[in-house]
Design a protein around this motif. Structure first.
Motif, PDB file in Angstrom:
ATOM      1  N   THR A 114      22.857  29.964  42.674  1.00  0.00           N
ATOM      2  CA  THR A 114      23.724  29.291  41.933  1.00  0.00           C
ATOM      3  C   THR A 114      24.233  30.205  40.687  1.00  0.00           C
ATOM      4  N   LEU A 115      23.139  30.748  39.748  1.00  0.00           N
ATOM      5  CA  LEU A 115      23.849  31.207  38.754  1.00  0.00           C
ATOM      6  C   LEU A 115      24.581  32.641  39.222  1.00  0.00           C
ATOM      7  N   SER A 116      24.233  33.366  40.009  1.00  0.00           N
ATOM      8  CA  SER A 116      25.169  34.620  40.282  1.00  0.00           C
ATOM      9  C   SER A 116      26.133  34.262  41.047  1.00  0.00           C
ATOM     10  N   GLY A 117      26.272  33.286  42.085  1.00  0.00           N
ATOM     11  CA  GLY A 117      27.502  32.889  42.491  1.00  0.00           C
ATOM     12  C   GLY A 117      28.381  32.564  41.724  1.00  0.00           C
ATOM     13  N   VAL A 118      28.244  31.542  40.543  1.00  0.00           N
ATOM     14  CA  VAL A 118      29.066  31.050  39.412  1.00  0.00           C
ATOM     15  C   VAL A 118      29.483  32.445  38.550  1.00  0.00           C
ATOM     16  N   GLY A 120      29.323  35.642  39.197  1.00  0.00           N
ATOM     17  CA  GLY A 120      30.258  36.786  39.797  1.00  0.00           C
ATOM     18  C   GLY A 120      31.536  35.948  40.312  1.00  0.00           C
ATOM     19  N   TYR A 121      31.690  34.946  40.507  1.00  0.00           N
ATOM     20  CA  TYR A 121      33.074  34.236  40.990  1.00  0.00           C
ATOM     21  C   TYR A 121      33.958  34.387  39.799  1.00  0.00           C
ATOM     22  N   PHE A 122      33.594  33.920  38.682  1.00  0.00           N
ATOM     23  CA  PHE A 122      34.578  33.621  37.581  1.00  0.00           C
ATOM     24  C   PHE A 122      34.706  35.023  36.804  1.00  0.00           C
ATOM     25  N   SER A 123      33.757  35.833  36.943  1.00  0.00           N
ATOM     26  CA  SER A 123      33.920  37.461  36.351  1.00  0.00           C
ATOM     27  C   SER A 123      35.176  38.094  37.283  1.00  0.00           C
ATOM     28  N   ALA A 124      35.303  37.840  38.680  1.00  0.00           N
ATOM     29  CA  ALA A 124      36.035  38.489  39.532  1.00  0.00           C
ATOM     30  C   ALA A 124      37.508  37.738  39.187  1.00  0.00           C
ATOM     31  N   LEU A 125      37.507  36.508  38.879  1.00  0.00           N
ATOM     32  CA  LEU A 125      38.849  35.771  38.539  1.00  0.00           C
ATOM     33  C   LEU A 125      39.722  36.263  37.413  1.00  0.00           C
ATOM     34  N   LYS A 126      38.722  36.718  36.401  1.00  0.00           N
ATOM     35  CA  LYS A 126      39.352  37.415  35.043  1.00  0.00           C
ATOM     36  C   LYS A 126      38.583  38.697  34.730  1.00  0.00           C
ATOM     37  N   PRO A 127      38.933  39.845  35.424  1.00  0.00           N
ATOM     38  CA  PRO A 127      38.477  41.157  35.128  1.00  0.00           C
ATOM     39  C   PRO A 127      38.344  41.452  33.692  1.00  0.00           C
ATOM     40  N   ASN A 128      37.299  41.943  32.999  1.00  0.00           N
ATOM     41  CA  ASN A 128      37.435  42.346  31.473  1.00  0.00           C
ATOM     42  C   ASN A 128      37.606  41.287  30.681  1.00  0.00           C
ATOM     43  N   GLY A 129      37.404  39.884  31.184  1.00  0.00           N
ATOM     44  CA  GLY A 129      37.561  38.742  30.215  1.00  0.00           C
ATOM     45  C   GLY A 129      36.252  38.680  29.697  1.00  0.00           C
ATOM     46  N   VAL A 130      36.167  37.323  28.904  1.00  0.00           N
ATOM     47  CA  VAL A 130      34.789  36.986  28.246  1.00  0.00           C
ATOM     48  C   VAL A 130      33.741  37.079  29.151  1.00  0.00           C
ATOM     49  N   ILE A 131      33.679  36.290  30.262  1.00  0.00           N
ATOM     50  CA  ILE A 131      32.882  36.135  31.251  1.00  0.00           C
ATOM     51  C   ILE A 131      32.395  37.338  32.167  1.00  0.00           C
ATOM     52  N   ASP A 132      33.385  38.091  32.295  1.00  0.00           N
ATOM     53  CA  ASP A 132      33.174  39.253  32.864  1.00  0.00           C
ATOM     54  C   ASP A 132      32.216  40.123  31.908  1.00  0.00           C
ATOM     55  N   ALA A 133      32.653  40.385  30.652  1.00  0.00           N
ATOM     56  CA  ALA A 133      31.882  41.137  29.707  1.00  0.00           C
ATOM     57  C   ALA A 133      30.473  40.473  29.616  1.00  0.00           C
ATOM     58  N   PHE A 134      30.218  39.267  29.622  1.00  0.00           N
ATOM     59  CA  PHE A 134      29.035  38.712  29.603  1.00  0.00           C
ATOM     60  C   PHE A 134      28.281  39.062  30.892  1.00  0.00           C
ATOM     61  N   ARG A 136      28.516  41.754  32.478  1.00  0.00           N
ATOM     62  CA  ARG A 136      28.132  43.096  32.572  1.00  0.00           C
ATOM     63  C   ARG A 136      27.109  43.277  31.499  1.00  0.00           C
ATOM     64  N   ILE A 137      27.009  42.599  30.330  1.00  0.00           N
ATOM     65  CA  ILE A 137      25.692  42.805  29.433  1.00  0.00           C
ATOM     66  C   ILE A 137      24.375  42.207  30.053  1.00  0.00           C
ATOM     67  N   PHE A 138      24.797  40.977  30.942  1.00  0.00           N
ATOM     68  CA  PHE A 138      23.460  40.259  31.488  1.00  0.00           C
ATOM     69  C   PHE A 138      22.769  41.400  32.633  1.00  0.00           C
ATOM     70  N   ALA A 139      23.833  41.667  33.169  1.00  0.00           N
ATOM     71  CA  ALA A 139      23.525  42.751  34.470  1.00  0.00           C
ATOM     72  C   ALA A 139      22.771  44.021  33.850  1.00  0.00           C
ATOM     73  N   PHE A 140      23.217  44.456  32.850  1.00  0.00           N
ATOM     74  CA  PHE A 140      22.434  45.681  32.216  1.00  0.00           C
ATOM     75  C   PHE A 140      21.115  45.247  31.738  1.00  0.00           C
ATOM     76  N   ALA A 189      21.234  39.422  37.936  1.00  0.00           N
ATOM     77  CA  ALA A 189      21.764  40.402  37.598  1.00  0.00           C
ATOM     78  C   ALA A 189      22.400  41.268  38.560  1.00  0.00           C
ATOM     79  N   ILE A 190      21.690  41.565  39.771  1.00  0.00           N
ATOM     80  CA  ILE A 190      22.283  42.284  40.938  1.00  0.00           C
ATOM     81  C   ILE A 190      23.484  41.535  41.685  1.00  0.00           C
TER      82      ILE A 190
END
Length: 310
Positions: A114-118, A120-134, A136-140, A189-190
């Motif tokens: 559930t969490l990785s799908g949501v 990953g999906y919204f990170s791809a819709l807006k690369p380098n956006g707020v969700i994508d930055a979050f 990236r930090i969460f993945a690390f 994260a993965i």
């Protein structure tokens, strides 16, 4: 598709034959003596006479080929023998612990998907956006955080300080929350990054350009084509992840005193319980092969190129 599935099924038999030989030989190559470990666990002094008697009782003095043929004959009848320690049948003993691991892994899998799908999906819709930055930090953070350390932190906060959740053991819904989160964080994260990168890669493919040229809506292109195709690498790696989860999440089970298959096999290895170890290897190998087979079939149904290459 039928030919593809048949080829995958035929590969199972030689693999399982090789696994059975390795399981039998590697267990007997372990340091230590099963008869001595059995006597010590029973509180009996392991004298030479007692060790010899137990060795004869368990048939450990017979030639290895004879032991293997007797054992594999029983395995083909789904009889894995009796445990050296408590004399319980190995099959029901492993199944009882496996059920506890399945329930925990299933709970963690729902959280992870559930969490990785949501994310990953919204990170791809807006690369380098707020969700994508979050993401990236969460993945690390999540991928570098050991499960046992996260589990201990969760116990310290939610169990000892806030007293909201139980510390350990197995019971109702509340007992699942902390161990499931400890198990799921790494995989969230993965898989969130795997899905995000796969979607970004597919957005640049020709079929997206052709879909737009046909006048399809962006929502249909992303949801119906890009997202579906991007699930292939996720499902492929998910098969391995499910195998590891069901094979026994030893660290998490130890931290939370969860009576699962991981704790059982660790105790069996320490006690040189040959029948339990061999039964575990065979059953887990069958589980991995089954999961990989199902994963291949799902991927082939999502992407026809896979079964054409196969």
């Amino acid at each position: 598709m039928r030919k593809y599935v048949l080829k995958r099924l035929l590969m199972v038999f030689p693999v399982m034959f090789g696994v059975s030989i390795l399981a039998f030989l590697l267990v007997r190559a372990m340091p230590g003596d099963a008869a001595t470990a059995y006597l010590l666990s029973a509180g009996v002094q392991p004298s030479d006479e007692a060790v010899a008697a137990i060795t004869r009782q368990f048939g450990l003095d017979r030639p290895l080929p004879v032991q293997y043929l007797d054992w594999i004959g029983d395995v083909l009848r789904f009889d894995f023998g009796d445990s050296f320690h408590d004399h319980r049948p190995v099959g029901p003993k492993i199944w009882s612990a496996f059920q506890n691991t399945v329930s925990l892994a299933g709970f963690a899998l729902v959280i992870m998907l559930t969490l990785s799908g949501v994310l990953g999906y919204f990170s791809a819709l807006k690369p380098n956006g707020v969700i994508d930055a979050f993401g990236r930090i969460f993945a690390f953070t999540g991928s570098s955080m050991p499960s046992f350390w996260l589990g201990l932190l969760l116990v310290q906060l939610f169990s000892l300080k806030l007293k909201l959740l139980p510390v350990s053991g197995i019971g109702g819904f509340r007992y699942y929350i902390l161990p499931a989160i400890s198990l799921a964080v790494l995989y969230i994260a993965i898989y969130s990054r795997v899905l995000r990168n796969s979607m970004l890669e597919n957005m640049g493919k020709r079929f997206v350009l052709y879909s737009r040229a046909r006048g399809l809506s962006e929502k249909r292109i992303i949801g119906g084509h890009v997202f579906r195709t991007s699930l292939v690498p996720v499902i492929t790696t998910l098969g391995v992840t499910m195998g590891h989860m069901l094979g026994g999440t030893v660290i998490v089970e130890v931290v939370f005193s969860w009576p699962g298959i991981g704790r059982l096999i660790v105790n069996s290895i320490m006690g040189r319980d040959f029948p339990v170890i061999q039964g575990y290897i065979i059953l887990m190998s069958m589980l991995f092969l089954t999961i990989n087979l199902v994963t291949d079939i799902i991927c082939a149904s999502l992407d026809p190129r896979i079964r054409m290459d196969g």
